[in-house]
Design a protein around this motif. Structure first.
Motif, PDB file in Angstrom:
ATOM      1  N   ARG A  15     -25.021  -3.923 -39.355  1.00 58.69           N
ATOM      2  CA  ARG A  15     -24.778  -5.306 -39.803  1.00 58.69           C
ATOM      3  C   ARG A  15     -23.750  -6.028 -38.949  1.00 58.69           C
ATOM      4  O   ARG A  15     -23.804  -7.269 -38.804  1.00 58.69           O
ATOM      5  N   VAL A  16     -22.816  -5.310 -38.353  1.00 65.80           N
ATOM      6  CA  VAL A  16     -21.634  -5.951 -37.772  1.00 65.80           C
ATOM      7  C   VAL A  16     -21.905  -6.738 -36.492  1.00 65.80           C
ATOM      8  O   VAL A  16     -21.056  -7.512 -36.052  1.00 65.80           O
ATOM      9  N   PHE A  73     -23.916  -5.904 -47.512  1.00 64.52           N
ATOM     10  CA  PHE A  73     -22.809  -5.278 -46.792  1.00 64.52           C
ATOM     11  C   PHE A  73     -21.656  -4.966 -47.736  1.00 64.52           C
ATOM     12  O   PHE A  73     -21.114  -3.847 -47.740  1.00 64.52           O
ATOM     13  N   ASN A  74     -21.280  -5.924 -48.551  1.00 61.09           N
ATOM     14  CA  ASN A  74     -20.162  -5.724 -49.474  1.00 61.09           C
ATOM     15  C   ASN A  74     -20.505  -4.702 -50.554  1.00 61.09           C
ATOM     16  O   ASN A  74     -19.656  -3.890 -50.939  1.00 61.09           O
ATOM     17  N   PHE A  75     -21.747  -4.724 -51.051  1.00 57.81           N
ATOM     18  CA  PHE A  75     -22.151  -3.783 -52.088  1.00 57.81           C
ATOM     19  C   PHE A  75     -22.135  -2.351 -51.575  1.00 57.81           C
ATOM     20  O   PHE A  75     -21.543  -1.465 -52.208  1.00 57.81           O
ATOM     21  N   TRP A  76     -22.769  -2.094 -50.431  1.00 52.23           N
ATOM     22  CA  TRP A  76     -22.861  -0.718 -49.951  1.00 52.23           C
ATOM     23  C   TRP A  76     -21.529  -0.194 -49.426  1.00 52.23           C
ATOM     24  O   TRP A  76     -21.243   1.007 -49.506  1.00 52.23           O
ATOM     25  N   ILE A 158      -8.131  -2.642 -51.799  1.00 50.43           N
ATOM     26  CA  ILE A 158      -8.082  -2.093 -50.444  1.00 50.43           C
ATOM     27  C   ILE A 158      -8.088  -3.300 -49.516  1.00 50.43           C
ATOM     28  O   ILE A 158      -9.099  -4.024 -49.430  1.00 50.43           O
ATOM     29  N   VAL A 159      -6.980  -3.576 -48.864  1.00 49.72           N
ATOM     30  CA  VAL A 159      -6.851  -4.778 -48.032  1.00 49.72           C
ATOM     31  C   VAL A 159      -6.995  -4.392 -46.563  1.00 49.72           C
ATOM     32  O   VAL A 159      -6.219  -3.596 -46.044  1.00 49.72           O
ATOM     33  N   VAL A 160      -8.005  -4.965 -45.914  1.00 50.90           N
ATOM     34  CA  VAL A 160      -8.291  -4.631 -44.520  1.00 50.90           C
ATOM     35  C   VAL A 160      -7.801  -5.728 -43.587  1.00 50.90           C
ATOM     36  O   VAL A 160      -7.880  -6.916 -43.901  1.00 50.90           O
ATOM     37  N   HIS A 161      -7.291  -5.299 -42.419  1.00 55.68           N
ATOM     38  CA  HIS A 161      -6.782  -6.249 -41.430  1.00 55.68           C
ATOM     39  C   HIS A 161      -6.960  -5.663 -40.039  1.00 55.68           C
ATOM     40  O   HIS A 161      -6.498  -4.553 -39.760  1.00 55.68           O
ATOM     41  N   ALA A 162      -7.663  -6.397 -39.179  1.00 54.59           N
ATOM     42  CA  ALA A 162      -7.928  -5.943 -37.810  1.00 54.59           C
ATOM     43  C   ALA A 162      -7.143  -6.803 -36.817  1.00 54.59           C
ATOM     44  O   ALA A 162      -7.106  -8.031 -36.952  1.00 54.59           O
ATOM     45  N   THR A 163      -6.552  -6.174 -35.826  1.00 56.35           N
ATOM     46  CA  THR A 163      -5.767  -6.915 -34.838  1.00 56.35           C
ATOM     47  C   THR A 163      -6.628  -7.862 -34.016  1.00 56.35           C
ATOM     48  O   THR A 163      -6.133  -8.875 -33.506  1.00 56.35           O
ATOM     49  N   ASN A 164      -7.939  -7.557 -33.894  1.00 52.10           N
ATOM     50  CA  ASN A 164      -8.824  -8.439 -33.115  1.00 52.10           C
ATOM     51  C   ASN A 164      -9.386  -9.592 -33.936  1.00 52.10           C
ATOM     52  O   ASN A 164     -10.172 -10.401 -33.433  1.00 52.10           O
ATOM     53  N   GLY A 165      -8.997  -9.673 -35.208  1.00 54.28           N
ATOM     54  CA  GLY A 165      -9.425 -10.780 -36.061  1.00 54.28           C
ATOM     55  C   GLY A 165     -10.725 -10.555 -36.798  1.00 54.28           C
ATOM     56  O   GLY A 165     -11.071 -11.327 -37.696  1.00 54.28           O
ATOM     57  N   ALA A 166     -11.482  -9.515 -36.452  1.00 55.98           N
ATOM     58  CA  ALA A 166     -12.762  -9.237 -37.120  1.00 55.98           C
ATOM     59  C   ALA A 166     -12.508  -8.360 -38.348  1.00 55.98           C
ATOM     60  O   ALA A 166     -12.988  -7.226 -38.436  1.00 55.98           O
ATOM     61  N   HIS A 167     -11.768  -8.882 -39.284  1.00 56.88           N
ATOM     62  CA  HIS A 167     -11.308  -8.097 -40.428  1.00 56.88           C
ATOM     63  C   HIS A 167     -12.464  -7.541 -41.256  1.00 56.88           C
ATOM     64  O   HIS A 167     -12.431  -6.378 -41.676  1.00 56.88           O
ATOM     65  N   TRP A 168     -13.473  -8.353 -41.506  1.00 57.62           N
ATOM     66  CA  TRP A 168     -14.570  -7.946 -42.390  1.00 57.62           C
ATOM     67  C   TRP A 168     -15.297  -6.708 -41.878  1.00 57.62           C
ATOM     68  O   TRP A 168     -15.820  -5.923 -42.667  1.00 57.62           O
ATOM     69  N   LYS A 169     -15.309  -6.522 -40.567  1.00 59.53           N
ATOM     70  CA  LYS A 169     -16.036  -5.392 -39.988  1.00 59.53           C
ATOM     71  C   LYS A 169     -15.430  -4.046 -40.397  1.00 59.53           C
ATOM     72  O   LYS A 169     -16.106  -3.024 -40.371  1.00 59.53           O
TER      73      LYS A 169
END
Length: 213
Positions: A15-16, A73-76, A158-169
């Motif tokens: 999906r990403v 994506f969010n469900f699975w 569960i809080v996600v944070h990516a340094t490249n800005g693509a947090h949802w991935k």
């Protein structure tokens, strides 16, 4: 049917490479159009289901794709996270899968879980948010979806944070989520929970599991 974490992650990773946006506000009608997400793990099968829905319901292709792909994506990802918790010592899975207010018991305390991207609208940046954990938790409760899982009961975020800005991935990286969740559960203490009281008088216990990459 039960799937392994590896199987779920493999499909989520397909999906990403596509965009992530919402053209349609979530509602019961569109949830009905895309109810097939709950029974469809395979990404390729999901695409076929999308085509059928577009043809049957006379829907705009791009709008339906975004809506179905995002919900799927969010469900699975949530299914995978629930499996991670359920496999850990001290965690007991709730027997009723349709219980909208709790997913498991951690050391006897009932919790729902929610994986969320760090919100851009929160008035503190990610680095500062660690010092304002209770405020962030309150923000999540206040801004939660009004759909069927809306509640003011105990919840672990569960809080996600990516340094490249693509947090949802990061929601697709179940191996990374597993590492941080396991660490949290192995060191869990009820004393670390935040206690919140809402305007209607309800109370809840909550905490944040931080996941960064």
């Amino acid at each position: 049917m039960e799937y392994t974490l590896s199987q779920i992650q493999t499909e989520l990773e397909k999906r990403v490479s596509y965009r992530y946006q919402w053209q349609q506000k979530q509602n019961d009608i569109w949830d009905g159009y895309t109810a097939f997400i709950y029974e469809t793990l395979c990404w390729e099968t999901l695409l076929e289901c999308m085509k059928q829905a577009v043809a049957t319901e006379k829907l705009e292709k791009g709008k339906l794709f975004d809506y179905a792909a995002n919900r799927w994506f969010n469900f699975w990802s949530a299914v995978g996270v629930e499996q991670i918790f359920a496999a850990l010592e001290g965690v007991e899975k709730v027997k009723n899968r349709k219980d909208s207010e709790k997913d498991f018991y951690l050391n006897g305390i009932a919790f729902d879980h929610k994986t969320s991207v760090f919100p851009r609208r929160f008035p503190k940046d990610f680095t500062s948010a660690f010092q304002y954990k209770k405020e962030l938790i309150a923000w999540f409760y206040e801004h939660q979806s009004t759909q069927n899982r809306h509640h003011l009961k105990n919840r672990l975020f569960i809080v996600v944070h990516a340094t490249n800005g693509a947090h949802w991935k990061l929601k697709s990286k179940l191996d990374l989520l597993q590492t941080e969740i396991t660490k949290y559960v192995n060191n869990f203490s009820e004393a670390q929970l935040q206690s919140l009281t809402f305007a209607n008088g309800e109370t809840a216990l909550s905490d944040i599991i931080w996941v960064q990459e």
